[in-house]
Design a protein around this motif. Structure first.
Motif, PDB file in Angstrom:
ATOM      1  N   ARG A 139       0.835  -1.201   0.000  1.00  0.00           N
ATOM      2  CA  ARG A 139       0.000   0.000   0.000  1.00  0.00           C
ATOM      3  C   ARG A 139       0.873   1.256   0.000  1.00  0.00           C
ATOM      4  NH1 ARG A 139      -5.015  -1.477   2.567  1.00  0.00           N
ATOM      5  NH2 ARG A 139      -5.788   0.671   2.481  1.00  0.00           N
ATOM      6  N   THR A 140       0.356   2.315  -0.599  1.00  0.00           N
ATOM      7  CA  THR A 140       0.955   3.637  -0.420  1.00  0.00           C
ATOM      8  C   THR A 140       0.422   4.180   0.894  1.00  0.00           C
ATOM      9  OG1 THR A 140       1.120   4.058  -2.792  1.00  0.00           O
ATOM     10  CG2 THR A 140       1.133   5.976  -1.336  1.00  0.00           C
ATOM     11  N   VAL A 141       1.320   4.478   1.828  1.00  0.00           N
ATOM     12  CA  VAL A 141       0.922   4.837   3.184  1.00  0.00           C
ATOM     13  C   VAL A 141       1.389   6.248   3.513  1.00  0.00           C
ATOM     14  CG1 VAL A 141       1.050   4.190   5.619  1.00  0.00           C
ATOM     15  CG2 VAL A 141       1.100   2.418   3.866  1.00  0.00           C
ATOM     16  N   HIS A 142       0.508   7.004   4.159  1.00  0.00           N
ATOM     17  CA  HIS A 142       0.814   8.357   4.601  1.00  0.00           C
ATOM     18  C   HIS A 142       0.824   8.354   6.129  1.00  0.00           C
ATOM     19  CE1 HIS A 142      -0.013   9.631   0.430  1.00  0.00           C
ATOM     20  NE2 HIS A 142      -1.012   8.765   0.511  1.00  0.00           N
ATOM     21  N   LEU A 143       1.971   8.633   6.708  1.00  0.00           N
ATOM     22  CA  LEU A 143       2.163   8.588   8.162  1.00  0.00           C
ATOM     23  C   LEU A 143       2.217  10.004   8.705  1.00  0.00           C
ATOM     24  CD1 LEU A 143       3.017   7.057  10.816  1.00  0.00           C
ATOM     25  CD2 LEU A 143       5.380   7.304  10.016  1.00  0.00           C
ATOM     26  N   GLY A 144       1.444  10.272   9.753  1.00  0.00           N
ATOM     27  CA  GLY A 144       1.498  11.622  10.309  1.00  0.00           C
ATOM     28  C   GLY A 144       0.592  11.802  11.498  1.00  0.00           C
ATOM     29  N   GLY A 148       4.096  14.433  13.972  1.00  0.00           N
ATOM     30  CA  GLY A 148       4.731  15.682  13.581  1.00  0.00           C
ATOM     31  C   GLY A 148       4.606  16.037  12.119  1.00  0.00           C
ATOM     32  N   THR A 149       4.050  15.152  11.315  1.00  0.00           N
ATOM     33  CA  THR A 149       3.913  15.424   9.889  1.00  0.00           C
ATOM     34  C   THR A 149       2.478  15.835   9.575  1.00  0.00           C
ATOM     35  OG1 THR A 149       5.559  13.723   9.425  1.00  0.00           O
ATOM     36  CG2 THR A 149       4.240  14.495   7.572  1.00  0.00           C
ATOM     37  N   PRO A 150       2.227  17.086   9.190  1.00  0.00           N
ATOM     38  CA  PRO A 150       0.862  17.500   8.859  1.00  0.00           C
ATOM     39  C   PRO A 150       0.338  16.728   7.654  1.00  0.00           C
ATOM     40  CG  PRO A 150       2.312  19.398   9.137  1.00  0.00           C
ATOM     41  CD  PRO A 150       3.187  18.192   9.087  1.00  0.00           C
ATOM     42  N   ALA A 163      -3.542   4.356   2.218  1.00  0.00           N
ATOM     43  CA  ALA A 163      -3.925   4.224   3.624  1.00  0.00           C
ATOM     44  C   ALA A 163      -3.188   5.281   4.424  1.00  0.00           C
ATOM     45  CB  ALA A 163      -3.603   2.830   4.159  1.00  0.00           C
ATOM     46  N   CYS A 164      -3.798   5.733   5.505  1.00  0.00           N
ATOM     47  CA  CYS A 164      -3.165   6.701   6.397  1.00  0.00           C
ATOM     48  C   CYS A 164      -3.011   6.097   7.779  1.00  0.00           C
ATOM     49  CB  CYS A 164      -4.007   7.974   6.499  1.00  0.00           C
ATOM     50  SG  CYS A 164      -3.928   9.008   5.029  1.00  0.00           S
ATOM     51  N   ALA A 165      -1.839   6.238   8.358  1.00  0.00           N
ATOM     52  CA  ALA A 165      -1.588   5.841   9.745  1.00  0.00           C
ATOM     53  C   ALA A 165      -1.380   7.129  10.529  1.00  0.00           C
ATOM     54  CB  ALA A 165      -0.361   4.939   9.834  1.00  0.00           C
ATOM     55  N   VAL A 166      -2.290   7.404  11.467  1.00  0.00           N
ATOM     56  CA  VAL A 166      -2.351   8.711  12.105  1.00  0.00           C
ATOM     57  C   VAL A 166      -2.284   8.569  13.621  1.00  0.00           C
ATOM     58  CG1 VAL A 166      -3.650  10.858  12.306  1.00  0.00           C
ATOM     59  CG2 VAL A 166      -3.826   9.494  10.212  1.00  0.00           C
ATOM     60  N   GLU A 167      -1.302   9.218  14.236  1.00  0.00           N
ATOM     61  CA  GLU A 167      -1.234   9.271  15.690  1.00  0.00           C
ATOM     62  C   GLU A 167      -2.014  10.482  16.180  1.00  0.00           C
ATOM     63  OE1 GLU A 167       1.931  10.276  19.247  1.00  0.00           O
ATOM     64  OE2 GLU A 167       2.712   9.376  17.405  1.00  0.00           O
ATOM     65  N   LEU A 168      -2.855  10.264  17.200  1.00  0.00           N
ATOM     66  CA  LEU A 168      -3.729  11.328  17.686  1.00  0.00           C
ATOM     67  C   LEU A 168      -3.577  11.497  19.197  1.00  0.00           C
ATOM     68  CD1 LEU A 168      -6.670  10.088  15.549  1.00  0.00           C
ATOM     69  CD2 LEU A 168      -5.781  12.408  15.370  1.00  0.00           C
ATOM     70  N   SER A 169      -3.405  12.740  19.623  1.00  0.00           N
ATOM     71  CA  SER A 169      -3.293  13.034  21.047  1.00  0.00           C
ATOM     72  C   SER A 169      -4.682  13.304  21.628  1.00  0.00           C
ATOM     73  CB  SER A 169      -2.413  14.270  21.262  1.00  0.00           C
ATOM     74  OG  SER A 169      -3.089  15.434  20.811  1.00  0.00           O
ATOM     75  N   SER A 170      -4.757  13.332  22.947  1.00  0.00           N
ATOM     76  CA  SER A 170      -6.034  13.617  23.600  1.00  0.00           C
ATOM     77  C   SER A 170      -6.512  15.019  23.247  1.00  0.00           C
ATOM     78  CB  SER A 170      -5.894  13.473  25.120  1.00  0.00           C
ATOM     79  OG  SER A 170      -4.863  14.313  25.625  1.00  0.00           O
ATOM     80  N   PHE A 171      -5.582  15.963  23.064  1.00  0.00           N
ATOM     81  CA  PHE A 171      -5.965  17.337  22.738  1.00  0.00           C
ATOM     82  C   PHE A 171      -6.565  17.420  21.337  1.00  0.00           C
ATOM     83  CE2 PHE A 171      -2.069  17.484  25.408  1.00  0.00           C
ATOM     84  CZ  PHE A 171      -2.688  17.863  26.590  1.00  0.00           C
ATOM     85  N   GLN A 172      -6.008  16.667  20.409  1.00  0.00           N
ATOM     86  CA  GLN A 172      -6.557  16.655  19.053  1.00  0.00           C
ATOM     87  C   GLN A 172      -7.941  16.014  19.017  1.00  0.00           C
ATOM     88  OE1 GLN A 172      -3.076  14.607  17.476  1.00  0.00           O
ATOM     89  NE2 GLN A 172      -2.728  16.274  16.028  1.00  0.00           N
TER      90      GLN A 172
END
Length: 340
Positions: A139-144, A148-150, A163-172
């Motif tokens: 897959r072509t994957v977008h990590l952010g 730190g990557t917008p 596909a996107c792999a996205v880390e999310l904080s509680s504030f977001q």
């Protein structure tokens, strides 16, 4: 490639858009808004903010102590670290502005499946593992995200097959109104209580990752963590944990001995990623053999002393992770920086 994003960009022309914060995560957003023809105002506390680039782009800068006074604009982007109920965005809403964030807009416009990861510990490692597993499968994957990557500025390049792999904080997550197709919560334990009112608010922010899922979506939760074991997704839900290990093999797919890193928490991170992505025994074994010689992991071993492995792991941010024993009964000491 992404018609919805093209329409969104066109809709920004001539609009008054305010961005709170000119840090690393918002700088690409500011450039994108300017290139779309928006009239951009940037608010930042730093009175000495380098302004040459922004002046060249025609950005109206408001800097210094009173930078949050009288916020206006058709659209206002809050900085990720600002509480949604801060008086500044509340005042903007009262004045008729639409208050949003880079992540909210991205979720609205992303054309491909999103694997969203949150948790008190392990979310960066788990998000990175998911991205590598998906990429390994072609897959072509977008990590952010919180890594730190917008991602919003890259949405125009994405296709439904990516596909996107996205880390999310509680504030977001506090004011998100969309959930990812695959939602992973690694664990929930007391954290950031200097910013959240109490543990209930912090847990509710993490749980919001699941709140807008549909019956077609998938949730992956830690069955060994009391806070996450009590949650459930709106669609299919899978709980990872010690109950999935039989004869030293995770889900019948991967022997724990193949995970050449110390600590049960790393095993949990791998369990979460495997649960989210899936795969065959052959695919898992081949992937982990390649990992053994790659830079997928951000941990570096410094040696054995008195049966204690001392490591430099930038993802270790709580004592719970530092002190938890591994499956062999060893306790690991890890030095860490709470700023990570």
């Amino acid at each position: 490639m992404n018609p919805a994003f093209d329409t969104y960009i066109q809709s920004l022309a001539g609009r008054d858009v305010t961005v709170i914060g000119a840090g690393v995560s918002n700088s690409p957003l500011i450039r994108m808004l300017c290139s779309a023809g928006a009239r951009v105002t940037v608010l930042d506390r730093n009175p000495a903010l380098p302004r040459e680039e922004w002046d060249d782009l025609g950005v109206d800068l408001r800097l210094g102590e009173n930078y949050l006074d009288r916020i206006r604009g058709d659209v206002v982007f809050r900085t990720p670290g600002m509480r949604p109920d801060h008086p500044a965005p509340d005042s903007a809403r009262a004045g008729g502005s639409r208050v949003t964030s880079e992540m909210e807009e991205f979720f609205e416009l992303c054309p491909c499946p999103i694997f969203g990861v949150t948790g008190s510990d392990g979310k960066t490692t788990t998000t990175s593992l998911i991205a590598n597993m998906l990429a390994d499968g072609g897959r072509t994957v977008h990590l952010g995200g919180n890594i730190g990557t917008p991602l919003l500025t890259r949405a125009g390049e994405m296709s439904p097959l990516d596909a996107c792999a996205v880390e999310l904080s509680s504030f977001q997550l506090m004011d998100m109104t969309r959930s990812p197709h695959v939602a992973i919560i690694t664990n929930i334990s007391p954290n950031h209580l200097d910013c959240h009112r109490d543990m209930n608010e912090y847990t509710a922010a993490k749980r919001r990752l699941l709140d807008f899922q549909t019956s077609d979506d998938f949730a992956v939760l830690n069955g060994d963590n009391p806070a996450t074991a009590a949650l459930r997704g709106r669609g299919r839900t899978k709980y990872f944990g010690g109950h999935t290990v039989h004869d030293g093999v995770i889900d019948g797919l991967l022997p724990i001995s193949d995970i050449r890193l110390p600590g049960w928490y790393n095993v949990e991170n791998v369990m979460a990623a495997i649960s989210a992505v899936g795969g065959t025994v052959s695919e898992m074994r081949q992937f982990w053999r390649r990992c053994a010689t790659s830079s997928v992991w951000s941990i570096e071993t410094s040696g054995w002393q008195l049966s204690v492995l001392m490591s430099n792991d930038t993802n270790v941010t709580t004592l719970r992770k530092v002190l938890k024993p591994d499956s062999l009964g060893f306790f690991y000491f890890m030095w860490f920086d709470l700023c990570h």
